[in-house]
Design a protein around this motif. Sequence first.
Motif, PDB file in Angstrom:
ATOM      1  N   ASP A 198      -3.985 -11.669 -60.156  1.00 48.57           N
ATOM      2  CA  ASP A 198      -2.443 -11.505 -59.221  1.00 48.57           C
ATOM      3  C   ASP A 198      -1.285 -10.761 -60.245  1.00 48.57           C
ATOM      4  N   GLU A 199      -2.609 -10.419 -61.754  1.00 43.33           N
ATOM      5  CA  GLU A 199      -1.141  -9.592 -62.231  1.00 43.33           C
ATOM      6  C   GLU A 199      -1.521  -8.048 -61.595  1.00 43.33           C
ATOM      7  N   VAL A 200      -2.441  -7.218 -61.685  1.00 50.40           N
ATOM      8  CA  VAL A 200      -2.359  -6.472 -61.903  1.00 50.40           C
ATOM      9  C   VAL A 200      -2.698  -5.924 -59.857  1.00 50.40           C
ATOM     10  N   GLY A 201      -3.525  -6.919 -59.331  1.00 47.88           N
ATOM     11  CA  GLY A 201      -3.796  -6.467 -57.880  1.00 47.88           C
ATOM     12  C   GLY A 201      -5.874  -6.037 -58.288  1.00 47.88           C
ATOM     13  N   SER A 202      -6.917  -6.396 -57.093  1.00 46.11           N
ATOM     14  CA  SER A 202      -7.751  -6.366 -57.032  1.00 46.11           C
ATOM     15  C   SER A 202      -8.165  -5.376 -57.456  1.00 46.11           C
ATOM     16  N   MET A 203      -7.809  -4.161 -56.795  1.00 48.62           N
ATOM     17  CA  MET A 203      -8.555  -2.679 -57.808  1.00 48.62           C
ATOM     18  C   MET A 203      -8.214  -2.803 -59.081  1.00 48.62           C
ATOM     19  N   ARG A 204      -7.010  -2.858 -59.583  1.00 48.26           N
ATOM     20  CA  ARG A 204      -7.076  -2.790 -60.987  1.00 48.26           C
ATOM     21  C   ARG A 204      -7.907  -3.412 -61.956  1.00 48.26           C
ATOM     22  N   ALA A 205      -8.068  -4.410 -61.286  1.00 47.32           N
ATOM     23  CA  ALA A 205      -9.020  -5.591 -62.280  1.00 47.32           C
ATOM     24  C   ALA A 205     -10.535  -5.039 -62.276  1.00 47.32           C
ATOM     25  N   SER A 206     -10.999  -4.717 -61.669  1.00 45.79           N
ATOM     26  CA  SER A 206     -11.668  -4.397 -61.256  1.00 45.79           C
ATOM     27  C   SER A 206     -12.263  -3.426 -61.996  1.00 45.79           C
ATOM     28  N   GLN A 207     -11.621  -2.561 -62.592  1.00 51.20           N
ATOM     29  CA  GLN A 207     -11.507  -1.987 -63.765  1.00 51.20           C
ATOM     30  C   GLN A 207     -11.199  -1.760 -64.743  1.00 51.20           C
ATOM     31  N   MET A 208     -11.000  -3.169 -65.321  1.00 56.52           N
ATOM     32  CA  MET A 208     -10.328  -3.671 -66.824  1.00 56.52           C
ATOM     33  C   MET A 208     -11.763  -3.890 -67.472  1.00 56.52           C
ATOM     34  N   PHE A 209     -10.741  -3.725 -68.915  1.00 58.25           N
ATOM     35  CA  PHE A 209     -11.954  -3.646 -70.278  1.00 58.25           C
ATOM     36  C   PHE A 209     -13.473  -3.079 -70.009  1.00 58.25           C
ATOM     37  N   PRO A 210     -13.789  -1.800 -69.152  1.00 60.31           N
ATOM     38  CA  PRO A 210     -15.074  -1.528 -69.224  1.00 60.31           C
ATOM     39  C   PRO A 210     -16.105  -0.270 -70.277  1.00 60.31           C
ATOM     40  N   PHE A 211     -16.044  -1.441 -70.852  1.00 58.16           N
ATOM     41  CA  PHE A 211     -17.579  -0.968 -72.555  1.00 58.16           C
ATOM     42  C   PHE A 211     -18.043  -0.695 -72.034  1.00 58.16           C
ATOM     43  N   ARG A 212     -19.540  -1.036 -70.932  1.00 55.64           N
ATOM     44  CA  ARG A 212     -20.056   0.363 -70.671  1.00 55.64           C
ATOM     45  C   ARG A 212     -19.848   1.452 -70.069  1.00 55.64           C
ATOM     46  N   SER A 213     -19.066   1.682 -69.808  1.00 47.22           N
ATOM     47  CA  SER A 213     -18.329   2.995 -69.518  1.00 47.22           C
ATOM     48  C   SER A 213     -18.208   3.672 -70.311  1.00 47.22           C
ATOM     49  N   PHE A 214     -17.070   3.540 -71.545  1.00 49.06           N
ATOM     50  CA  PHE A 214     -16.687   3.878 -72.819  1.00 49.06           C
ATOM     51  C   PHE A 214     -17.920   4.468 -73.432  1.00 49.06           C
ATOM     52  N   LEU A 215     -18.885   3.249 -73.150  1.00 53.12           N
ATOM     53  CA  LEU A 215     -20.676   3.929 -74.208  1.00 53.12           C
ATOM     54  C   LEU A 215     -20.953   4.644 -73.635  1.00 53.12           C
ATOM     55  N   ASN A 216     -21.371   5.289 -72.250  1.00 54.23           N
ATOM     56  CA  ASN A 216     -21.884   6.001 -70.964  1.00 54.23           C
ATOM     57  C   ASN A 216     -21.450   7.277 -71.167  1.00 54.23           C
TER      58      ASN A 216
END
Length: 525
Positions: A396-414
């Motif tokens: 509701d706050e940012v939309g489903s697309m942006r929400a699905s990319q939030m807090f990407p810890f694994r991507s950061f480490l990769n």
Amino acid sequence: MIITSKYIFDTETKTTFPGYIQMKGNRIIGKGPLTSLPENEEIIDYGTNMIIPAFIDAHTHFFLSVLLFNQKLTFISGKTENEVAEKVPDLPIVNGWKIGIGWFSSEFGQNVLPTRKSIDEVCSEIPVVLISGDAHTIWMNTKAMTLLHITTDQLPKEVSGEAIADEDGLTGVFFEAIAIHYLALILQPLKKDFQVEFQNYVGHLNKMGITTLGDVALTGEALDDFIYPELYETVQEDSKIRISFYPAMREETETIEKMAENYHSETLTFAGVKQFFDGVTSTHTAFLKEEYETPYFSGDVGLSLLPVEKMKQLIFNANEKGWPIRIHTVGDLAIHLALNYYQESQEQFPLADDMYNTLEHLEVMDAVDVPLVHQKNLVLSVQPSHLLVGWDTLDDEVGSMRASQMFPFRSFLNEGATLGFGTDSPVVVDITPIESIYFAVARKDLAGYPTEGLMPEQRISIPEALFAHTRGAAMALSRSDVGSLDIGTLADICVLDHNILEDTPEELLKTKMIATYFDGELLKD
């Protein structure tokens, strides 16, 4: 003294080894395999218990956390404005005020803000201030506004933020630096009992295995940023906690330079500066590349709390002086700009090898910008517990697309980034380091929701998360004297009841703390 175990955590390899740690004074002076134990030394054998570096909470607001633990602030929340307001009569009176913390306007719906009227209906004779759970908003009743002489004509002009008004005038809701300006006035008198309350809270942290923390400014603009080294100095003699503090970065740096000169001990040190690029998604003050899912007005993308060019210059000014800077960035545009400014700053004013700028939070992350996180003198200071704060309202706050990319810890480490874990206390309350590790590994709350995990592809491993709460957190504080069990480091050590590296998330939550050492001393309950 020597302590031994079959499982000693090595932050370099993120594995364990059977061996010993030798301490003398407040330092680690030796370590190695069990086959090379020094002779004629006192030995404590922890068997199959796990020895790790003591935990570090890289991001806290320490003064507020002390007040909350000592019940000078009281947790309050609810799903509606009225539900929260109806709890106000039960709040204790502290120094003539009722002070609560914990509510979120996003729980009430999108673009639904409370007003002083709902508190007035249940408590009109006692001043009330309710601090939002993210500490970016306050909500007051009419009595509080009267005591503080708050009128439209007398709002502070030197800070950003917003005083919300409707057809009846100011509603009692204030955002960002204006909110912190008034909050400081209310809480200043509560410093008088700090010495005893400090020790109470530090004992609580030690029981969780925490011996070092980062105390970061609560605002980038209000004159009072809630960083109080002169107060912490009064309790240093018997302190069992190391505080690395970060005042707000200003254009005028004389006061900061005095702090940098005066505070550089093992237990109280100026470690750098802090600023805020944006706010939070729940109030649409996080700075986004594109419009919010439910915009409050046409073109609603949040805002930069400071002019963009001013923020860039403050980063450059801090790094030129050799100070690491920590920037609050929640929205994807704030993150994008800050990452680019850090790259530019390091080209012109490179920090020493053992110093690190940080970005704080990195919540709404555009996948296009993930490659930018791999920078030599950068740590991503993240709070795993934030994953689960209002997770069911993210779409509701940012939309489903942006929400699905939030807090990407694994991507950061990769991408080769370094993570440093913290809690943002008191934004979250009584979260233990083990629970933070669980949130990062399971991507679920303590009740096991969402059942499939929140963006489960972004889970990280227990060894990676343990590193982030020890060595990674130390790097976020630009400290090389804590966060590992290397020879020469301070002898701050935790002992867990078992080797957690092979645990399931559910098994991890059953972990018990066996012992905490500070300066080589075994702390007693």
